[in-house]
Design a protein around this motif. Structure first.
Motif, PDB file in Angstrom:
ATOM      1  N   GLY A   7       0.812  -1.204   0.000  1.00 19.78           N
ATOM      2  CA  GLY A   7       0.000   0.000   0.000  1.00 19.78           C
ATOM      3  C   GLY A   7       0.850   1.259   0.000  1.00 19.78           C
ATOM      4  N   ARG A   8       0.442   2.233   0.827  1.00 18.79           N
ATOM      5  CA  ARG A   8       1.193   3.488   0.913  1.00 18.79           C
ATOM      6  C   ARG A   8       2.142   3.494   2.114  1.00 18.79           C
ATOM      7  N   SER A   9       2.437   2.292   2.648  1.00 23.96           N
ATOM      8  CA  SER A   9       3.399   2.191   3.748  1.00 23.96           C
ATOM      9  C   SER A   9       4.802   2.002   3.183  1.00 23.96           C
ATOM     10  N   GLY A  10       5.781   1.911   4.080  1.00 26.46           N
ATOM     11  CA  GLY A  10       7.142   1.624   3.658  1.00 26.46           C
ATOM     12  C   GLY A  10       7.491   0.153   3.780  1.00 26.46           C
ATOM     13  N   LEU A  11       6.536  -0.649   4.199  1.00 20.88           N
ATOM     14  CA  LEU A  11       6.778  -2.080   4.397  1.00 20.88           C
ATOM     15  C   LEU A  11       6.965  -2.781   3.062  1.00 20.88           C
ATOM     16  N   TYR A 159      -2.372   1.204  20.146  1.00 22.46           N
ATOM     17  CA  TYR A 159      -1.492   0.869  21.274  1.00 22.46           C
ATOM     18  C   TYR A 159      -0.431  -0.156  20.861  1.00 22.46           C
ATOM     19  N   ALA A 160      -0.852  -1.183  20.101  1.00 22.50           N
ATOM     20  CA  ALA A 160       0.085  -2.241  19.713  1.00 22.50           C
ATOM     21  C   ALA A 160       1.218  -1.688  18.864  1.00 22.50           C
ATOM     22  N   VAL A 161       0.893  -0.776  17.961  1.00 16.78           N
ATOM     23  CA  VAL A 161       1.924  -0.173  17.118  1.00 16.78           C
ATOM     24  C   VAL A 161       2.799   0.772  17.942  1.00 16.78           C
ATOM     25  N   ARG A 162       2.170   1.589  18.762  1.00 15.76           N
ATOM     26  CA  ARG A 162       2.926   2.563  19.566  1.00 15.76           C
ATOM     27  C   ARG A 162       3.850   1.878  20.567  1.00 15.76           C
ATOM     28  N   SER A 163       3.446   0.729  21.072  1.00 13.46           N
ATOM     29  CA  SER A 163       4.252   0.002  22.061  1.00 13.46           C
ATOM     30  C   SER A 163       5.474  -0.677  21.441  1.00 13.46           C
ATOM     31  N   GLY A 164       5.479  -0.809  20.119  1.00 13.44           N
ATOM     32  CA  GLY A 164       6.593  -1.485  19.455  1.00 13.44           C
ATOM     33  C   GLY A 164       6.388  -2.972  19.284  1.00 13.44           C
ATOM     34  N   LYS A 165       5.300  -3.510  19.821  1.00 14.71           N
ATOM     35  CA  LYS A 165       5.036  -4.937  19.668  1.00 14.71           C
ATOM     36  C   LYS A 165       4.606  -5.282  18.244  1.00 14.71           C
ATOM     37  N   VAL A 166       4.126  -4.279  17.521  1.00 16.18           N
ATOM     38  CA  VAL A 166       3.631  -4.455  16.164  1.00 16.18           C
ATOM     39  C   VAL A 166       4.211  -3.343  15.297  1.00 16.18           C
ATOM     40  N   ARG A 167       4.699  -3.714  14.118  1.00 13.63           N
ATOM     41  CA  ARG A 167       5.224  -2.706  13.201  1.00 13.63           C
ATOM     42  C   ARG A 167       4.121  -2.110  12.324  1.00 13.63           C
ATOM     43  N   TYR A 168       3.216  -2.962  11.819  1.00 15.19           N
ATOM     44  CA  TYR A 168       2.144  -2.500  10.938  1.00 15.19           C
ATOM     45  C   TYR A 168       0.853  -3.243  11.275  1.00 15.19           C
ATOM     46  N   GLY A 169      -0.262  -2.515  11.250  1.00 15.60           N
ATOM     47  CA  GLY A 169      -1.552  -3.119  11.544  1.00 15.60           C
ATOM     48  C   GLY A 169      -2.284  -3.517  10.270  1.00 15.60           C
ATOM     49  N   CYS A 189      -2.459  -0.876   7.330  1.00 16.95           N
ATOM     50  CA  CYS A 189      -1.916  -0.715   5.978  1.00 16.95           C
ATOM     51  C   CYS A 189      -2.044  -1.988   5.155  1.00 16.95           C
ATOM     52  N   VAL A 190      -2.642  -3.042   5.745  1.00 14.40           N
ATOM     53  CA  VAL A 190      -2.750  -4.333   5.071  1.00 14.40           C
ATOM     54  C   VAL A 190      -4.176  -4.853   5.173  1.00 14.40           C
ATOM     55  N   ALA A 191      -4.696  -5.354   4.058  1.00 15.33           N
ATOM     56  CA  ALA A 191      -5.988  -6.032   4.059  1.00 15.33           C
ATOM     57  C   ALA A 191      -5.790  -7.406   3.424  1.00 15.33           C
ATOM     58  N   LEU A 215      -4.258   0.907   1.666  1.00 18.28           N
ATOM     59  CA  LEU A 215      -3.900  -0.425   2.148  1.00 18.28           C
ATOM     60  C   LEU A 215      -3.455  -1.306   0.984  1.00 18.28           C
ATOM     61  N   GLY A 216      -2.454  -2.141   1.231  1.00 18.61           N
ATOM     62  CA  GLY A 216      -2.056  -3.145   0.261  1.00 18.61           C
ATOM     63  C   GLY A 216      -2.855  -4.416   0.486  1.00 18.61           C
TER      64      GLY A 216
END
Length: 331
Positions: A7-11, A159-169, A189-191, A215-216
């Motif tokens: 998508g429009r992320s850097g992943l 929260y999951a992204v901000r905590s660092g446990k998750v890079r992309y939702g 960013c993913v479907a 979303l990609g």
């Protein structure tokens, strides 16, 4: 293997991903290890997992392979939460994994959808502990939960992204309005959605909605349960999902006149290109607008080799258009 931006992320992910839903069930640990090594050696990075696959066994098999066999840093691990498998103990502390098999009651034989903050984070923590990693590259809400407020789901992803446990939702299996509703207020960013030559309805709503929100798309079930490999042309193989009592109805209900036309077209194209119907079907999906990757499972290394052949196959425009016409719904 070619890498694509999601998508429009850097992943960036490999444009073919490895599904693990058969691991611990129809695929044993030794075969899983051979698949993972072959996949990464070919340049594959995206590996799909879930605490619901094989009642949790698939994720445990993957956990055993990370580190010594394949470096965690070489993979883009896509996990999820929100579906509780029938044998998942909802009371369990993730720091104290149970060793005894549970005996589910009859009413607990079906998975439960629960996207509450409590369950999402509990499953995330357990997944991280089980895999021995500090983070997931992609973490998706596994199913739409009408019983949980959307703001709560969005806040949990944040929260999951901000905590660092998750890079992309991300999300899995959402329809267009569900996807758009969450994407408007949450960092996704993913479907991930079922998409194949026999399941093209998503082109009319889910794909446009995903692209609008940046979303990609990760296409799941791109071979329609194996139908698009052509193996059901002459009957139902004894070792196939069509012969498995648990999945037979799902397969046989889709073996209609349209499926026959599509498979015949794939076989004709494959013969002309010197490849397999499987590779043609995957190359067609791979090149659809908005597709970042597709995930495919394999029972053994032989099947995976056939899947990987699709990476280098470039469909001539005329063949792609012909398959597009044959597979389009007319009603």
């Amino acid at each position: 293997m070619e890498q694509r931006t999601v998508g429009r992320s850097g992943l960036r992910v490999s444009r073919i991903g490895l599904a693990t839903h058969t691991w611990g069930a129809r695929t044993d640990a030794e075969s899983a290890a051979a698949q993972l090594v072959a996949f990464t050696e070919a340049g594959g990075t995206l590996v799909d997992t879930s605490p619901a696959y094989a009642g949790g066994a698939a994720q445990r098999v993957l956990a055993e392979l990370l580190g010594d066999l394949v470096s965690r840093d070489d993979l883009v691990i896509s996990g999820c939460a929100g579906v509780i498998p029938a044998i998942d103990p909802p009371h369990a502390d993730p720091a104290l994994p149970t060793t005894e098999p549970l005996q589910p009651t009859p009413e607990a034989l079906r998975p439960t959808i629960d996207a509450s903050r409590r369950t999402l984070l509990r499953q995330l923590d357990r997944t991280l502990l089980e895999l021995g990693t500090d983070y997931l590259d992609i973490w998706s809400v596994a199913a739409w939960d009408p019983s949980t407020p959307l703001d709560e789901v969005a806040a949990t992803l944040e929260y999951a992204v901000r905590s660092g446990k998750v890079r992309y939702g991300g999300v899995r299996g959402f329809n267009a309005w569900q996807l758009a509703s969450l994407a408007a207020i949450a960092p996704v960013c993913v479907a991930q959605t079922p998409y194949s030559l026999l399941a093209r309805d998503v082109e009319h709503d889910v794909v446009p909605a995903a692209r609008h929100h940046g979303l990609g798309i990760i296409a799941s079930a791109p071979l329609a349960g194996g139908i698009l490999t052509g193996k059901y042309r002459d009957g139902v193989p004894a070792d196939s999902r069509g012969a498995d009592e648990a999945t037979a109805a799902e397969i046989t209900n889709r073996l209609d006149e349209r499926a026959t036309r599509v498979v015949d077209a794939l076989v004709t194209a494959a013969d002309g290109l010197g490849t397999s119907p499987l590779a043609v079907a995957l190359a067609w999906i791979r090149d659809r607008p908005g597709i970042a990757s597709l995930i495919v499972g394999a029972r053994d290394i032989g099947q995976l080799t056939g899947v990987m052949a699709a990476e280098t196959l470039e469909l001539p425009r005329a063949i792609g258009a012909a398959i597009d016409d044959v597979s389009a719904r007319t009603e």
